[in-house]
Design an enzyme around this catalytic site. Structure first.
Site, PDB file in Angstrom:
ATOM      1  N   GLU A  77       0.839  -1.089  -0.065  1.00 41.58           N
ATOM      2  CA  GLU A  77       0.003   0.010   0.060  1.00 41.58           C
ATOM      3  C   GLU A  77       0.834   1.471  -0.082  1.00 41.58           C
ATOM      4  O   GLU A  77       0.247   2.120   0.452  1.00 41.58           O
ATOM      5  CB  GLU A  77      -0.893  -0.003   1.209  1.00 41.58           C
ATOM      6  CG  GLU A  77      -2.020  -1.182   1.086  1.00 41.58           C
ATOM      7  CD  GLU A  77      -3.096  -1.072   2.139  1.00 41.58           C
ATOM      8  OE1 GLU A  77      -3.015  -0.036   2.894  1.00 41.58           O
ATOM      9  OE2 GLU A  77      -4.025  -2.018   2.072  1.00 41.58           O
TER      10      GLU A  77
ATOM     11  N   LYS B  79     -15.980  -2.099   2.181  1.00 41.56           N
ATOM     12  CA  LYS B  79     -15.230  -2.345   0.969  1.00 41.56           C
ATOM     13  C   LYS B  79     -16.191  -3.239  -0.080  1.00 41.56           C
ATOM     14  O   LYS B  79     -16.653  -4.267   0.027  1.00 41.56           O
ATOM     15  CB  LYS B  79     -14.000  -3.597   1.141  1.00 41.56           C
ATOM     16  CG  LYS B  79     -13.119  -2.934   2.285  1.00 41.56           C
ATOM     17  CD  LYS B  79     -12.125  -3.902   2.839  1.00 41.56           C
ATOM     18  CE  LYS B  79     -10.770  -3.331   3.440  1.00 41.56           C
ATOM     19  NZ  LYS B  79     -10.093  -4.305   3.887  1.00 41.56           N
TER      20      LYS B  79
END
Length: 417
Positions: free
Chosen positions: A217, A338
């Site tokens: 990330e 999500k």
């Protein structure tokens, strides 16, 4: 709107792993969308593909002609798409397909994707009402803009856990988060980048193994443990601090197995440890502090810290029933959303409706294996998310943040009219 044809192929995500890319044909043009891949997945998530990515691609191509028989005119008409593909594709493919359909519908109506969500919120009871309104009603663009709020950015600055694939020591916790207090997305974005850049100097000083490398990330990789990292971060009073513990990733045989340093903790010991971390480092945000079936321990932590965000991700996996269970047990006061965990944007709407009804904060989130798809910004804004968790750097993550910046800019223009 009618979908004249559907096609799909595989592309590579930010980890260079295959993911789905769906394209559709309509009278107003061709539209496409892609889905991310999660690495640290909750075991209760829907499968990303029915059998495999390749099988999902075949299934969509075989079903292509069926879509032309359906009219898609409103957000809730996504149900027509879901009826066609049910049992044939997985959550990743469904999310990409519905996202492409919303882009096409927005183009046909001359609107933003987030406006489609708002204009249909009257039926799903998601939109805000004024004090004088007794029920949601269809409104103008200005009305929607006036009712909206911009979510706060949550950025991952230092990483560990399953998102950090290295040999040797690393943090047991998955993410160390910055939550800016700035008034705008743009200011928050710049502040998070500024702090993350400055951390390089601190990490060089404190970690002899630091090599200026980044993880999945784009967060810094370090061999320091969570206490050592938080000791560095605590000086940044201009932001709130948070953790994604991702506790399920190191929970086995009824204990939490820490490797940096090497020790085991029971659930009670894990609770005690987290209480101390929250107090000592004034943590504002704690995500997945316990394993994904331990609603009781979540509840104990929330009872001790009702003024902090006790966040469920693996605990909930964007599932309405699991969210309702967590609410019943008073386990969380914030939920991660999500969209590709469930695939269905109608189910995402349901999760958001339940959360808002029960005063649960909503946090729309990226995944560790991302694409340059930016529809997450529209979804977060349209569903009135309180927070937007999307990393700090990297073109795939910045694309989403830039979309929110665009929306914020549009709001200012609307208000000036």
């Amino acid at each position: 709107m009618k979908i004249k044809g559907v096609d799909a192929k595989s592309i590579l995500d930010s980890r260079k792993e295959k993911t789905i890319f769906v394209s559709i044909k309509t009278a107003v043009g061709n539209f496409s969308a892609s889905a991310p891949n999660g690495k640290s997945k909750g075991k209760f998530e829907e499968k990303p593909y029915k059998k495999s990515l390749e099988e999902d691609i075949k299934a969509l191509k075989n079903l292509s002609d069926y879509f032309s028989e359906e009219n898609i005119n409103y957000f809730e008409d996504l149900k027509r798409i879901e009826d066609i593909v049910k049992g044939h594709i997985g959550a990743n493919t469904l999310f990409a397909l519905e996202s492409a359909a919303l882009k096409a519908l927005a183009k046909e109506k001359g609107k933003n994707v987030w406006q489609l969500i708002n204009e249909n919120a009257g039926k799903s009871k998601i939109s805000c009402t004024t004090k004088s309104e007794t029920a949601p009603s269809r409104r103008t663009e200005k009305d929607f803009v006036g009712a909206r709020k911009i979510p706060r950015l949550v950025g991952n600055c230092i990483g560990g856990g399953e998102h950090t694939n290295i040999e040797g020591k690393k943090p047991d916790f998955q993410e160390f988060l910055l939550i800016s207090k700035a008034k705008t997305i743009k200011e928050s974005f710049e502040k998070n980048k500024e702090i993350k850049k400055s951390l390089k100097i601190d990490l060089k000083e404190k970690d002899k193994n630091f090599k200026e490398k980044k993880n999945d990330e784009e967060a810094w990789i370090t061999s320091l443990n969570e206490k050592e990292i938080l000791d560095i971060l605590k000086k940044h009073s201009s932001v709130n601090l948070g953790l994604d513990v991702a506790a399920s990733s190191f929970y086995k045989r009824k204990k939490y197995h820490y490797y940096n340093p090497l020790l085991d903790r029971t659930s009670e010991e894990q609770l005690s440890y987290l209480v101390n971390l929250i107090k000592n480092f004034n943590l504002f945000y704690i995500e997945d502090p316990f394993e994904e079936e331990d609603f009781e321990s979540f509840s104990k932590l929330l009872k001790k810290f009702p003024d902090r965000l006790i966040v469920g991700d693996d605990l909930i996996v964007t599932n309405p029933k699991r969210l309702e269970k967590a609410i019943e047990k008073k386990a969380i006061n914030a939920v991660i959303v999500k969209p590709n965990q469930c695939g269905s944007l109608l189910e995402v709407a349901q999760v958001c409706e339940i959360a808002k009804k029960n005063k649960i904060k909503i946090i729309f989130s990226h995944r560790s294996g991302e694409t340059e798809e930016n529809i997450l910004g529209d979804l977060a804004f349209g569903f009135e998310a309180d927070f937007f968790k999307c990393g700090i750097e990297g073109k795939e993550r910045e694309a989403k943040i830039q979309r929110l910046i665009e929306i914020e800019k549009d709001l200012k223009n609307f208000k000036e009219v």
